[in-house]
Structure formats: structure tokens, C-alpha cells
Scaffold this active site. Structure first.
Site, short mmCIF file in Angstrom:
data_model
loop_
_atom_site.label_atom_id
_atom_site.label_comp_id
_atom_site.label_asym_id
_atom_site.label_seq_id
_atom_site.Cartn_x
_atom_site.Cartn_y
_atom_site.Cartn_z
N HIS A 86 2.62 -7.77 -2.51
CA HIS A 86 3.60 -8.30 -1.93
C HIS A 86 4.01 -8.19 -3.62
O HIS A 86 5.20 -7.69 -3.24
CB HIS A 86 3.95 -9.04 -1.87
CG HIS A 86 3.95 -9.67 0.12
ND1 HIS A 86 3.94 -10.48 0.80
CD2 HIS A 86 3.76 -8.68 0.99
CE1 HIS A 86 3.95 -9.88 1.92
NE2 HIS A 86 3.60 -9.04 2.57
N SER B 19 5.16 -3.88 4.25
CA SER B 19 5.39 -5.11 3.12
C SER B 19 5.60 -4.97 1.57
O SER B 19 6.34 -5.36 0.82
CB SER B 19 4.87 -6.66 3.28
OG SER B 19 4.40 -6.32 5.14
#
Length: 256
Positions: A179, A128
């Protein structure tokens, strides 16, 4: 930029080998670690998963290896789908080397952020952070390289990024630091990898497809008509059927 023109998985892999390789690695590791649960796979997961404690002890490869590992099939499929959706345009625009550089830099930057922000015993895996890095490169284009991205793609990537960030902060079990810092890593590396980049050309993949088809047409097999082959419609869709089965397996793994 995000609409696929390839007519089969084979053509997609020929056009975007780096994205294809990353997806194969994601699913291959899931196969040996989660589905088959091979001793080698379990050892690989334990050795490569992100762990702030073991990074503190000097196992610095754990800043890289978590990019390729995932918790389960749904985790691997979601990140692979995101990569298939947003990776091809950048792979064509940047070239293979710069695409790999940007992807890995963002992933490592996200894992570094996780190391410095989260507690000592925090563990994590997943691509991610690297994928958010791709968003960082796109947003840099939206802000400073407008000639490289059309308005519709600009609006689309901005909207999806906002939704992704909202989900990051409100869904439990997500590596927020990975992230956020992955996205920042993409912004940082963007000026370097975008140097000399051209805008996305959707016809380039089609041109390559036609070249491969022409090369195949030149070859002649005198026994070609005697060979028994599977129906064209079946062979064309077999990989999508396999992917659908894997998705169903992932859903069942979440339910039970």
C-alpha cells in the site's frame, strides 16, 4: 469527479474500457480460481501470486501478476469497487495509455517495496498497491496541479486516503508495504502521466452516450417490433443484480 453519470453498465464500459477490463479480469480470475477451482486457475494462481522467495529465484513476473489476483471474492470486489469509483476520472484525464502506465507502475513499485521490506517467505496478492497509486496521482494533483481537481474532490480523496492508510496499519493481514510503496509509486509517476492532462469533464461520457444512442437510432430493422424482448427495466438492471449476487456469495464465503 467520483459521481457516476452513466445510466447502465454498458455505457460505463463504453466510456471507460480500461477500468472495465481490469474489473472483468479481477472477477474472471476469481471465477476460474476460487469458484470453479479449475486446475488451470489453480496453476495460474500458484504461478502468479506474489512470493518474495520466488522473485529471489528469478521469477520476476511475480512483481506484476499479483496485481490481478485476489484471495477471495470480497477481496476482488472491494478492489474492483475502488477502481470503479476512482479510476474513471483518471482514465479520461490521462488517456488509456498513460492510465495503464500509471496503474501498472504503481502496482509494480508496491510489489518491489514488498520484496525489499518484507521477509523472504512473504506472500501476497491484490490490486491494492496499484489502487493506492491512483491516490498518489490524485494527491500530486491536490498539491501541485490544483487546476486539475476541484475542491470537493480534493477533500474527498484526501479524506479517503487517510482512512485507507489508517486501516492499512491497524488491520491484520494487509500488505502494508504494498500500500505505502504503491502510493509512493503513484506520486513518482504522476508528473509524467499528468503532462498535458486536462481537468475531468463529466459531460464527455454523456456526449459519448448520446453518440452511441444516435448511431443506434439510425439503424432500422423492419422486424424490430416483432421481436420478443425482455422488459427494459430488467435488462437495464440485470448486471447490478448479478453483482449483488456475487457480493452475497463473497459474504457467505467469509462467514463459512
Amino acid at each position: 469527479m467520483f459521481i457516476r453519470h452513466e445510466r447502465s453498465i454498458k455505457e460505463f464500459m463504453q466510456s471507460y474500457p480500461i477500468v472495465s477490463t481490469l474489473v472483468i479480469v479481477h472477477l474472471g480470475l476469481w471465477l476460474v480460481i476460487n469458484l470453479l477451482q479449475l486446475p488451470f486457475g489453480i496453476w495460474l494462481y500458484q504461478l502468479g501470486s506474489g512470493s518474495n522467495y520466488w522473485v529471489e529465484q528469478g521469477e520476476y513476473w511475480r512483481l506484476i501478476s499479483p496485481i490481478f489476483l485476489h484471495v477471495d471474492l470480497m477481496h476482488a470486489l472491494f478492489n474492483s469497487f475502488s477502481l470503479v469509483l476512482f479510476g474513471p476520472a483518471l482514465e479520461q484525464m490521462l488517456g488509456r495509455t498513460k492510465f495503464i502506465l500509471g496503474y501498472l507502475f504503481a502496482g509494480i513499485f508496491g510489489n518491489l517495496g514488498t520484496y525489499f521490506v518484507e521477509d523472504l517467505y512473504y506472500n501476497h496478492v491484490g490490486a491494492s498497491g496499484a489502487i493506492f497509486g491512483l491516490f498518489g496521482i490524485y494527491i500530486f494533483m491536490v498539491l501541485f496541479r490544483k487546476h486539475l481537481i476541484d475542491q470537493i474532490s480534493s477533500q474527498m480523496v484526501t479524506t479517503i486516503l487517510i482512512i485507507g492508510l489508517v486501516m492499512t496499519f491497524f488491520n491484520p493481514g494487509i500488505n502494508v508495504s504494498g500500500h505505502v510503496f504503491g502510493f509512493l509509486g503513484g506520486l513518482i509517476i504522476a508528473p509524467i502521466v499528468l503532462a498535458g492532462a486536462n481537468s475531468y469533464n463529466p459531460w464527455a461520457a454523456i456526449a459519448r452516450r448520446n453518440r452511441y444512442r444516435d448511431d443506434d437510432d439510425i439503424q432500422f430493422d423492419p422486424n424490430r417490433w416483432n421481436k420478443k424482448r425482455l422488459p427494459r427495466s430488467f435488462t437495464k438492471n440485470i448486471w447490478w443484480i448479478i453483482l449483488g449476487v456475487l457480493v452475497l456469495l463473497g459474504l457467505f464465503s467469509r462467514l463459512f
